[in-house]
Design an enzyme around this catalytic site. Structure first.
Site, short mmCIF file in Angstrom:
data_model
loop_
_atom_site.label_atom_id
_atom_site.label_comp_id
_atom_site.label_asym_id
_atom_site.label_seq_id
_atom_site.Cartn_x
_atom_site.Cartn_y
_atom_site.Cartn_z
N VAL A 117 102.41 30.38 104.79
CA VAL A 117 102.73 29.50 103.65
C VAL A 117 102.89 28.05 104.14
O VAL A 117 102.17 27.16 103.71
CB VAL A 117 104.00 29.97 102.91
CG1 VAL A 117 104.38 28.99 101.81
CG2 VAL A 117 103.79 31.37 102.33
N CYS A 118 103.82 27.83 105.03
CA CYS A 118 104.20 26.45 105.39
C CYS A 118 103.28 25.80 106.42
O CYS A 118 103.30 24.58 106.55
CB CYS A 118 105.63 26.43 105.91
SG CYS A 118 106.80 27.12 104.73
#
Length: 195
Positions: A117-118
């Site tokens: 995700v990040c």
């Protein structure tokens, strides 16, 4: 493709969301290994006087604060960290994007939590903007091994170079006999091997 080594003089480091809560969600790599690798990157950047941009997301919530050791290793960068209010892709945060541009570097070493995700979105965004990006896969992780694998594959297909902590530290050092190389061995590599 021609290999051009990343050095302390040419690269900047981006550490994204190394927060105690978020790191606890990672199952693809042991917490302590991921933490050790992130701190090794931070110490190497300090020794080489590299620009470092730190960011966190929603520290007051389940994600928790950034690793307190980062405040000890990089106090100025820690104080200047970009606190995002839930923006997933750090490059969509104007303050973070400006901090990256302000480094003046086109070669970026990026590690983040979580990879799926990040890390994936800013890495792909930066490549699309013409940056050379190395993602340090073992200084981050994902809630599942499959999720991590998919993110790493997607990044690599998108033009990101995947690397590991030891590999990028050796690349940055270039020569262990220099004062900086010796400091990296003594302050970063040996303590990690002994710990």
């Amino acid at each position: 493709m021609t290999f051009k080594r990343f050095t302390g003089d040419t690269a900047a480091m981006l550490l994204i969301d190394h927060q105690v809560g978020t790191m606890g969600w990672v199952k693809s790599l042991p917490f302590e290994e991921m933490k050790r690798n992130a701190l090794m990157l931070a110490k190497t950047a300090r020794i080489l006087k590299m620009p470092v941009v730190l960011t966190s997301s929603m520290e007051e919530y389940a994600q928790g604060p950034l690793l307190s050791e980062l405040a000890e290793i990089l106090p100025d960068e820690f104080s200047a960290r970009m606190k995002r209010l839930g923006i997933v892709n750090a490059m969509d945060d104007p303050n973070f994007a400006e901090a990256v541009r302000a480094t003046g570097r086109r070669k970026l070493i990026l590690a983040g939590v979580t990879n799926d995700v990040c890390t994936v979105y800013p890495a792909l965004t930066l490549v699309s903007q013409g940056y050379e990006v190395q993602v340090i896969a073992d200084a981050g992780g994902s809630p599942s091994s499959m999720g991590d694998d998919m993110a790493l594959r997607r990044m690599e297909r998108g033009g990101v170079t995947l690397s590991s902590t030891n590999q990028v530290i050796a690349e940055l050092a270039g020569d262990w006999s220099t004062p900086e190389g010796t400091a990296i061995v003594q302050e970063v590599v040996m303590p990690a091997l002994q710990g």
